[in-house]
Scaffold this motif. Structure first.
Motif, mmCIF file in Angstrom:
data_model
loop_
_atom_site.group_PDB
_atom_site.id
_atom_site.type_symbol
_atom_site.label_atom_id
_atom_site.label_comp_id
_atom_site.label_asym_id
_atom_site.label_seq_id
_atom_site.Cartn_x
_atom_site.Cartn_y
_atom_site.Cartn_z
ATOM 1 N N ARG A 1 0.838 -1.203 0.000
ATOM 2 C CA ARG A 1 0.000 0.000 0.000
ATOM 3 C C ARG A 1 0.873 1.253 0.000
ATOM 4 O O ARG A 1 0.642 2.199 -0.751
ATOM 5 N N SER A 2 1.888 1.239 0.859
ATOM 6 C CA SER A 2 2.778 2.387 0.944
ATOM 7 C C SER A 2 3.538 2.594 -0.359
ATOM 8 O O SER A 2 3.684 3.725 -0.839
ATOM 9 N N LYS A 3 3.990 1.508 -0.931
ATOM 10 C CA LYS A 3 4.750 1.607 -2.184
ATOM 11 C C LYS A 3 3.882 2.149 -3.316
ATOM 12 O O LYS A 3 4.318 2.985 -4.119
ATOM 13 N N LEU A 4 2.641 1.699 -3.392
ATOM 14 C CA LEU A 4 1.754 2.173 -4.453
ATOM 15 C C LEU A 4 1.422 3.653 -4.275
ATOM 16 O O LEU A 4 1.276 4.385 -5.261
ATOM 17 N N ARG A 5 1.316 4.091 -3.032
ATOM 18 C CA ARG A 5 1.109 5.523 -2.791
ATOM 19 C C ARG A 5 2.326 6.320 -3.260
ATOM 20 O O ARG A 5 2.208 7.385 -3.876
ATOM 21 N N ASN A 6 3.513 5.805 -2.977
ATOM 22 C CA ASN A 6 4.731 6.501 -3.388
ATOM 23 C C ASN A 6 4.882 6.530 -4.908
ATOM 24 O O ASN A 6 5.321 7.536 -5.477
ATOM 25 N N LEU A 7 4.505 5.439 -5.561
ATOM 26 C CA LEU A 7 4.624 5.399 -7.024
ATOM 27 C C LEU A 7 3.678 6.391 -7.689
ATOM 28 O O LEU A 7 3.945 6.876 -8.793
ATOM 29 N N ALA A 8 2.564 6.708 -7.021
ATOM 30 C CA ALA A 8 1.622 7.674 -7.580
ATOM 31 C C ALA A 8 2.205 9.086 -7.590
ATOM 32 O O ALA A 8 1.665 9.971 -8.270
ATOM 33 N N ALA A 9 3.311 9.294 -6.890
ATOM 34 C CA ALA A 9 3.928 10.623 -6.865
ATOM 35 C C ALA A 9 4.517 11.003 -8.224
ATOM 36 O O ALA A 9 4.809 12.178 -8.463
ATOM 37 N N TYR A 10 4.691 10.033 -9.120
ATOM 38 C CA TYR A 10 5.202 10.342 -10.459
ATOM 39 C C TYR A 10 4.174 11.084 -11.304
ATOM 40 O O TYR A 10 4.514 11.662 -12.322
ATOM 41 N N GLY A 11 2.921 11.015 -10.914
ATOM 42 C CA GLY A 11 1.882 11.701 -11.672
ATOM 43 C C GLY A 11 0.658 10.823 -11.840
ATOM 44 O O GLY A 11 0.480 9.824 -11.137
ATOM 45 N N GLU A 12 -0.198 11.174 -12.796
ATOM 46 C CA GLU A 12 -1.419 10.402 -13.026
ATOM 47 C C GLU A 12 -1.122 9.012 -13.565
ATOM 48 O O GLU A 12 -1.957 8.109 -13.466
ATOM 49 N N MET A 13 0.059 8.852 -14.164
ATOM 50 C CA MET A 13 0.480 7.540 -14.665
ATOM 51 C C MET A 13 1.936 7.307 -14.295
ATOM 52 O O MET A 13 2.731 8.237 -14.293
ATOM 53 N N THR A 14 2.263 6.059 -13.978
ATOM 54 C CA THR A 14 3.622 5.669 -13.612
ATOM 55 C C THR A 14 4.012 4.430 -14.407
ATOM 56 O O THR A 14 3.258 3.444 -14.423
ATOM 57 N N THR A 15 5.155 4.477 -15.066
ATOM 58 C CA THR A 15 5.616 3.337 -15.864
ATOM 59 C C THR A 15 6.502 2.424 -15.022
ATOM 60 O O THR A 15 7.444 2.884 -14.371
ATOM 61 N N LEU A 16 6.183 1.140 -15.042
ATOM 62 C CA LEU A 16 6.993 0.116 -14.386
ATOM 63 C C LEU A 16 7.384 -0.933 -15.412
ATOM 64 O O LEU A 16 6.519 -1.508 -16.083
ATOM 65 N N HIS A 17 8.677 -1.177 -15.570
ATOM 66 C CA HIS A 17 9.140 -2.296 -16.382
ATOM 67 C C HIS A 17 9.338 -3.483 -15.456
ATOM 68 O O HIS A 17 10.110 -3.423 -14.491
ATOM 69 N N LEU A 18 8.622 -4.562 -15.708
ATOM 70 C CA LEU A 18 8.583 -5.731 -14.830
ATOM 71 C C LEU A 18 8.952 -6.959 -15.646
ATOM 72 O O LEU A 18 8.123 -7.547 -16.339
ATOM 73 N N GLY A 19 10.237 -7.354 -15.566
ATOM 74 C CA GLY A 19 10.684 -8.426 -16.431
ATOM 75 C C GLY A 19 10.564 -7.993 -17.880
ATOM 76 O O GLY A 19 11.016 -6.907 -18.267
ATOM 77 N N SER A 20 9.921 -8.818 -18.695
ATOM 78 C CA SER A 20 9.737 -8.450 -20.107
ATOM 79 C C SER A 20 8.401 -7.761 -20.344
ATOM 80 O O SER A 20 8.019 -7.522 -21.489
ATOM 81 N N LYS A 21 7.687 -7.440 -19.264
ATOM 82 C CA LYS A 21 6.408 -6.739 -19.381
ATOM 83 C C LYS A 21 6.571 -5.274 -18.973
ATOM 84 O O LYS A 21 7.485 -4.920 -18.215
ATOM 85 N N THR A 22 5.673 -4.465 -19.453
ATOM 86 C CA THR A 22 5.624 -3.063 -19.047
ATOM 87 C C THR A 22 4.223 -2.740 -18.569
ATOM 88 O O THR A 22 3.252 -2.971 -19.290
ATOM 89 N N TRP A 23 4.153 -2.231 -17.345
ATOM 90 C CA TRP A 23 2.882 -1.790 -16.785
ATOM 91 C C TRP A 23 2.875 -0.271 -16.705
ATOM 92 O O TRP A 23 3.892 0.355 -16.382
ATOM 93 N N VAL A 24 1.724 0.285 -16.953
ATOM 94 C CA VAL A 24 1.493 1.702 -16.689
ATOM 95 C C VAL A 24 0.444 1.775 -15.587
ATOM 96 O O VAL A 24 -0.720 1.387 -15.797
ATOM 97 N N LEU A 25 0.862 2.191 -14.390
ATOM 98 C CA LEU A 25 -0.080 2.343 -13.284
ATOM 99 C C LEU A 25 -0.972 3.549 -13.545
ATOM 100 O O LEU A 25 -0.486 4.641 -13.856
ATOM 101 N N LEU A 26 -2.267 3.359 -13.409
ATOM 102 C CA LEU A 26 -3.232 4.442 -13.563
ATOM 103 C C LEU A 26 -3.579 4.941 -12.171
ATOM 104 O O LEU A 26 -4.205 4.231 -11.381
ATOM 105 N N ASN A 27 -3.162 6.161 -11.863
ATOM 106 C CA ASN A 27 -3.224 6.676 -10.505
ATOM 107 C C ASN A 27 -4.367 7.656 -10.264
ATOM 108 O O ASN A 27 -4.442 8.235 -9.177
#
Length: 526
Positions: free
Chosen positions: A81-107
């Motif tokens: 929960r804390s980590k997801l709150r911190n990742l939202a600090a990047y803006g409305e969207m946050t890009t995470l490269h996870l192995g060979s996948k790429t996620w865009v968190l919608l914040n």
């Protein structure tokens, strides 16, 4: 002279042979590392098929090869929960490269609405999950299936949404709720067990047509099926590097463990489903989703027998666990903000009467009890059950507000950030949902997902939450946090529910007797 020259060359070669071998080994290792990094390069770092370079929102850089995967996998529960709150600090969207996948968190609600709801036709598939979807679920759980395999299962699930079905299921929800209330009266210390019995009994009855008469062990096994499946999602490195599943079978060292879990899950499903299937075939089955929709000739379901089984049983999995958790969160909210619980009770009293003149609330009261409806939405916002939704993967390249997302990019709703997007997010305040949309639990709330992948049973879930919140608020006094039941080790938090008057106890037991469930409530509470 020639001999001396050859001797000099030989001596130089011997002198520098070790360095030469080290240089060669370094070149080979660097080449292999480069090849591995290129082969497993995440979607968001590859050019699109038309040659366009991705333009993605900001995000943490991560480590070579793994990206942010190791950081995410280390997080669990409160730390996630804390980590997801911190990742939202990047803006409305946050890009995470996870192995060979790429996620865009919608914040935020805004980008979630734009990319999941409005562009649902472009973002309704899934990324490959060779372990959790393949080995554990035998590629039959629709939650994780790509769009082309999911669509047929989704079509038949819409039988849960028509008005006739909701009315039939509503009568069962009210009867099971009457039993739960009687269980509260008879054994208030087992409040959390009553929540699970209600949730499981309702959804089993809807799916299979019969009230479950299962032993404690059998119910625990079904709960374990949910736990093991959810726990398998993303746990194996293979789900983050799906190309590893192309290795020869003998090199897939992870396979035996996960395949055994898949066989256990299949066998457990079969024990629950096959007797019902056989009764449908011989014409002796009672009304149910399986009989009236899934196996009905007019439905023309194009899957095989195992597909039918997984569609039915995943309904039981999802419905049992989420409703139980939501009712537990309600009890937590009653401890945290008793004045909100009291406001719900006052609303019920105004409609249903108080004291000896009271009646139990029913589902037909939903439109007349907006605060209770708002309370159900606030429960799911205040303490979201789903911190992350499964990725909604782009089936085509998408341009959005200056960004360029290549096909294969996963959009994931950051449930923590989106639920926090309000004033005083840590405060339990149902009043924030009194906006004219109280009776639509999915409006402005993304805990059921969204777009074409929204949970098909969300209306059933809403009705279960409504009827039980209203009925628990009506007779109960405050949940007492001072009471410590040290013997109940599986209790999520120690409380004791109290009742505010003998007339309410009599009302509850009378309603349970009229519904034909009082005797079962007594035996379930022993």
């Amino acid at each position: 002279m020639l001999t001396r020259l050859l001797d000099t060359v030989t001596a130089f070669r011997q002198q520098h042979l070790a360095a030469f071998h080290l240089f060669t080994a370094a070149v080979v290792c660097a080449s292999v590392a480069w090849a591995v990094l290129e082969f497993f390069k995440p979607i968001g770092k590859r050019r699109a098929k038309n040659g366009t370079k991705p333009r993605l929102p900001p995000g943490p850089p991560g480590a070579p090869l793994f990206g942010y995967l190791l950081d995410l996998k280390k997080a669990d529960g409160p730390s996630l929960r804390s980590k997801l709150r911190n990742l939202a600090a990047y803006g409305e969207m946050t890009t995470l490269h996870l192995g060979s996948k790429t996620w865009v968190l919608l914040n935020s609600h805004r980008v979630t609405e734009e990319l999941i709801a409005k562009r649902g036709s472009q973002t309704n598939t899934r990324s490959p999950m060779p372990v959790s979807s393949g080995l554990v679920s035998r590629d039959r759980r629709s939650l994780l299936l790509p769009a082309d395999e999911w669509a047929e299962r989704r079509r038949v699930m819409h039988g849960l949404l028509n008005g006739t079905a909701l009315r039939q299921y509503g009568a069962w929800q009210e009867q099971e709720s009457a039993q739960m209330m009687a269980e509260y009266v008879l054994r208030p210390d087992r409040w959390y067990k009553h929540h699970y019995r209600y949730a499981n009994s309702v959804v089993v009855r809807i799916a299979l047509g019969e009230r479950p008469h299962k032993s404690t062990r059998e119910l625990e096994e079904m709960q374990n099926a949910v736990t093991f499946f959810v726990g398998s999602i993303g746990r194996s490195i293979v789900d983050w590097f799906p190309d590893l599943a192309r290795l020869p079978r003998r090199l897939q060292v992870w396979r035996p463990y996960w395949a055994a879990l898949g066989r256990w899950n299949h066998d457990l499903y079969s024990k629950w489903y096959h007797p019902v299937r056989d009764r449908v075939r011989d014409g002796t089955a009672p009304p149910s989703f399986v009989r009236d929709h899934l196996m009905h000739p007019d439905t023309r379901f194009r899957g095989d027998d195992d597909d039918l089984m997984y569609v039915a049983m995943q309904l039981i999995e999802a419905g049992s666990d989420t409703t139980r958790e939501a009712l537990n969160i309600m009890a937590m909210a009653a401890l945290e903000r008793p004045e909100a619980f009291a406001a719900a009770r006052a609303e019920v009293d105004r409609l249903c009467g108080a004291g000896r003149d009271a009646r139990l609330p029913v589902l037909a009261d939903m439109a007349s009890l907006p605060y209770v409806c708002a309370m159900a939405k606030e429960i799911l916002r205040w303490h979201p059950i789903f911190l992350l939704t499964p990725d909604h993967v782009a089936s085509q390249d998408i341009e959005f507000e200056g960004y360029y997302f290549p096909a294969g990019t996963g959009f994931t709703i950051n449930g923590v950030a989106v639920c926090d997007e309000c004033d005083d997010p840590r405060v339990f305040r149902p009043e924030r949902w009194l906006d004219g949309h109280e009776t639509d639990i999915a409006h402005g709330l993304w805990q059921f997902g969204g777009g074409r992948r929204i949970c098909v049973g969300y209306r059933l879930a809403q009705r279960s939450l409504f009827i039980n919140i209203a009925r628990l608020a009506q007779p109960n006094g405050p949940y007492n946090p001072e009471y410590l039941n040290l013997e109940a080790l599986d209790e999520p938090f120690p409380v004791k529910a109290t009742i505010r008057g003998e007339e309410y106890k009599a009302l509850i037991l009378k309603e349970a007797e009229a519904a034909g469930v009082l005797e079962e409530a007594g035996s379930a509470s022993e």
